[in-house]
Design an enzyme around this catalytic site. Structure first.
Site, PDB file in Angstrom:
ATOM      1  N   HIS A  17       0.842  -1.209   0.000  1.00  0.00           N
ATOM      2  CA  HIS A  17       0.000   0.000   0.000  1.00  0.00           C
ATOM      3  C   HIS A  17       0.876   1.257   0.000  1.00  0.00           C
ATOM      4  O   HIS A  17       0.587   2.225  -0.704  1.00  0.00           O
ATOM      5  CB  HIS A  17      -0.855   0.069   1.275  1.00  0.00           C
ATOM      6  CG  HIS A  17      -1.949  -0.959   1.371  1.00  0.00           C
ATOM      7  ND1 HIS A  17      -2.060  -1.815   2.434  1.00  0.00           N
ATOM      8  CD2 HIS A  17      -2.988  -1.227   0.553  1.00  0.00           C
ATOM      9  CE1 HIS A  17      -3.128  -2.582   2.271  1.00  0.00           C
ATOM     10  NE2 HIS A  17      -3.711  -2.256   1.133  1.00  0.00           N
ATOM     11  N   LYS A  41     -17.795  -6.390   7.169  1.00  0.00           N
ATOM     12  CA  LYS A  41     -16.515  -7.085   7.255  1.00  0.00           C
ATOM     13  C   LYS A  41     -15.981  -6.938   8.675  1.00  0.00           C
ATOM     14  O   LYS A  41     -15.842  -5.822   9.174  1.00  0.00           O
ATOM     15  CB  LYS A  41     -15.542  -6.431   6.265  1.00  0.00           C
ATOM     16  CG  LYS A  41     -14.633  -7.395   5.558  1.00  0.00           C
ATOM     17  CD  LYS A  41     -14.009  -6.691   4.366  1.00  0.00           C
ATOM     18  CE  LYS A  41     -12.598  -7.138   4.094  1.00  0.00           C
ATOM     19  NZ  LYS A  41     -12.005  -6.402   2.978  1.00  0.00           N
ATOM     20  N   ARG A  90      -1.761  -5.440  -8.213  1.00  0.00           N
ATOM     21  CA  ARG A  90      -0.601  -6.294  -7.956  1.00  0.00           C
ATOM     22  C   ARG A  90      -0.368  -7.251  -9.122  1.00  0.00           C
ATOM     23  O   ARG A  90       0.755  -7.485  -9.527  1.00  0.00           O
ATOM     24  CB  ARG A  90      -0.810  -7.124  -6.687  1.00  0.00           C
ATOM     25  CG  ARG A  90      -0.779  -6.295  -5.428  1.00  0.00           C
ATOM     26  CD  ARG A  90      -1.309  -7.068  -4.261  1.00  0.00           C
ATOM     27  NE  ARG A  90      -2.706  -7.423  -4.485  1.00  0.00           N
ATOM     28  CZ  ARG A  90      -3.499  -7.945  -3.568  1.00  0.00           C
ATOM     29  NH1 ARG A  90      -3.023  -8.201  -2.370  1.00  0.00           N
ATOM     30  NH2 ARG A  90      -4.752  -8.219  -3.835  1.00  0.00           N
ATOM     31  N   SER A 128      -2.940  -7.753   2.987  1.00  0.00           N
ATOM     32  CA  SER A 128      -3.184  -7.556   4.422  1.00  0.00           C
ATOM     33  C   SER A 128      -3.571  -8.875   5.075  1.00  0.00           C
ATOM     34  O   SER A 128      -3.162  -9.155   6.206  1.00  0.00           O
ATOM     35  CB  SER A 128      -4.312  -6.545   4.636  1.00  0.00           C
ATOM     36  OG  SER A 128      -3.960  -5.303   4.115  1.00  0.00           O
TER      37      SER A 128
HETATM   38  O1  PNS Z   1      -8.765  -2.503   0.637  1.00  0.00           O
HETATM   39  P1  PNS Z   1      -9.990  -3.046  -0.031  1.00  0.00           P
HETATM   40  O2  PNS Z   1     -10.751  -3.920   0.941  1.00  0.00           O
HETATM   41  O3  PNS Z   1      -9.681  -3.726  -1.320  1.00  0.00           O
HETATM   42  O4  PNS Z   1     -10.925  -1.763  -0.370  1.00  0.00           O
HETATM   43  C1  PNS Z   1     -12.180  -1.912  -0.982  1.00  0.00           C
HETATM   44  C2  PNS Z   1     -12.962  -0.580  -1.003  1.00  0.00           C
HETATM   45  C3  PNS Z   1     -13.045   0.020   0.365  1.00  0.00           C
HETATM   46  C4  PNS Z   1     -12.286   0.394  -1.931  1.00  0.00           C
HETATM   47  C5  PNS Z   1     -14.396  -0.902  -1.556  1.00  0.00           C
HETATM   48  O5  PNS Z   1     -14.934  -1.970  -0.833  1.00  0.00           O
HETATM   49  C6  PNS Z   1     -15.359   0.282  -1.477  1.00  0.00           C
HETATM   50  O6  PNS Z   1     -15.196   1.268  -2.162  1.00  0.00           O
HETATM   51  N1  PNS Z   1     -16.382   0.174  -0.597  1.00  0.00           N
HETATM   52  C7  PNS Z   1     -17.371   1.202  -0.401  1.00  0.00           C
HETATM   53  C8  PNS Z   1     -18.748   0.771  -0.892  1.00  0.00           C
HETATM   54  C9  PNS Z   1     -18.967   1.187  -2.327  1.00  0.00           C
HETATM   55  O7  PNS Z   1     -18.843   2.332  -2.692  1.00  0.00           O
HETATM   56  N2  PNS Z   1     -19.320   0.198  -3.179  1.00  0.00           N
HETATM   57  C10 PNS Z   1     -19.588   0.434  -4.579  1.00  0.00           C
HETATM   58  C11 PNS Z   1     -18.380   0.276  -5.437  1.00  0.00           C
HETATM   59  S1  PNS Z   1     -18.051  -1.416  -5.789  1.00  0.00           S
END
Ligand code: PNS
Length: 163
Positions: A17, A41, A90, A128
Site C-alpha cells: 500500500h 466485514k 498487484r 493484508s
Molecule cells: O482494501 P480493499 O478492501 O480492497 O478496499 C475496498 C474498497 C473500500 C475500496 C471498496 O470496498 C469500497 O469502495 N467500498 C465502499 C462501498 C462502495 O462504494 N461500493 C460500490 C463500489 S463497488
C-alpha cells in the site's frame, strides 16, 4: 491542486500500500487515504486503530490526509469534491474486481475516474490478509509492514490470545 482519494480497508496497511501511495504522491499534490468502516466485514483492527496507525505513519507529511468513511465511496468523493480514485494493482488477478468497482463507481457518478498504479513486483503477492495470518501464527512480518504496524499486530495478537 491535483487531489486524489486512496480508499481501502488498510487492515493493516502494508508496504505494498505504501508503495502505491508513494507513487500516487508523485502524481498528485494531495492524497486522501480513505479508510473504510465496513460493518459487513469483521476487521482485525478497529477503524479508530487503523486511522491512528496511518496518522502516526504519515504525521510529518501534510500532503497525505487520513479519514474514515462509511457507505458509498462515490458519496464520500462527492462530499470531498475529489473525483479521482487511486487503486493499486498487484497482478492480473486483481483486475477483474477492480474493473467492476471502477465502472460501478463511474456509473454511480460519471465524473469519477479510477487511476490504477502498479505496485513494485516485490509486493505482487503481498496482502493484508497474508500479513494478518502470519502475525497470528507468530511468523516473520518485518519485511512486509512498517515497524509500527508490526508492533501493533504483535500486541493485538497477544491481547487476543489472552482472552
Ligand atoms: O482494501 P480493499 O478492501 O480492497 O478496499 C475496498 C474498497 C473500500 C475500496 C471498496 O470496498 C469500497 O469502495 N467500498 C465502499 C462501498 C462502495 O462504494 N461500493 C460500490 C463500489 S463497488
Amino acid at each position: 491542486m491535483k487531489k486524489a482519494i486512496y480508499p481501502g480497508s488498510f487492515d493493516p496497511i502494508t508496504n505494498g500500500h505504501i508503495d502505491v501511495l508513494r507513487r500516487a504522491s508523485r502524481v498528485f499534490d494531495e492524497v486522501h487515504i480513505a479508510v473504510i468502516q465496513n460493518p459487513e466485514k469483521n476487521s482485525f483492527f478497529t477503524i479508530e486503530e487503523r486511522i491512528e496507525h496511518l496518522q502516526e505513519l504519515f504525521r510529518s507529511e501534510p500532503e497525505i490526509q487520513i479519514e474514515g468513511f462509511k457507505g458509498l465511496l462515490v458519496d464520500y468523493a462527492k462530499k470531498k469534491d475529489i473525483y479521482t480514485i487511486i487503486r493499486g494493482l498487484r497482478a492480473v488477478s486483481d483486475f477483474d474486481f477492480e474493473f467492476q468497482m471502477a465502472l460501478t463507481n463511474r456509473n454511480l457518478e460519471s465524473k469519477i475516474d479510477t487511476v490504477f498504479l502498479m505496485t513494485d513486483e516485490k509486493y505482487s503477492y503481498l496482502s493484508s490478509s497474508l500479513v494478518r495470518q502470519l502475525a497470528k501464527l507468530n511468523g516473520p512480518i518485518g519485511q512486509f509492514v512498517p515497524d509500527l504496524i508490526e508492533q501493533a499486530l504483535r500486541e493485538k495478537c497477544k491481547a487476543q490470545k489472552g482472552h
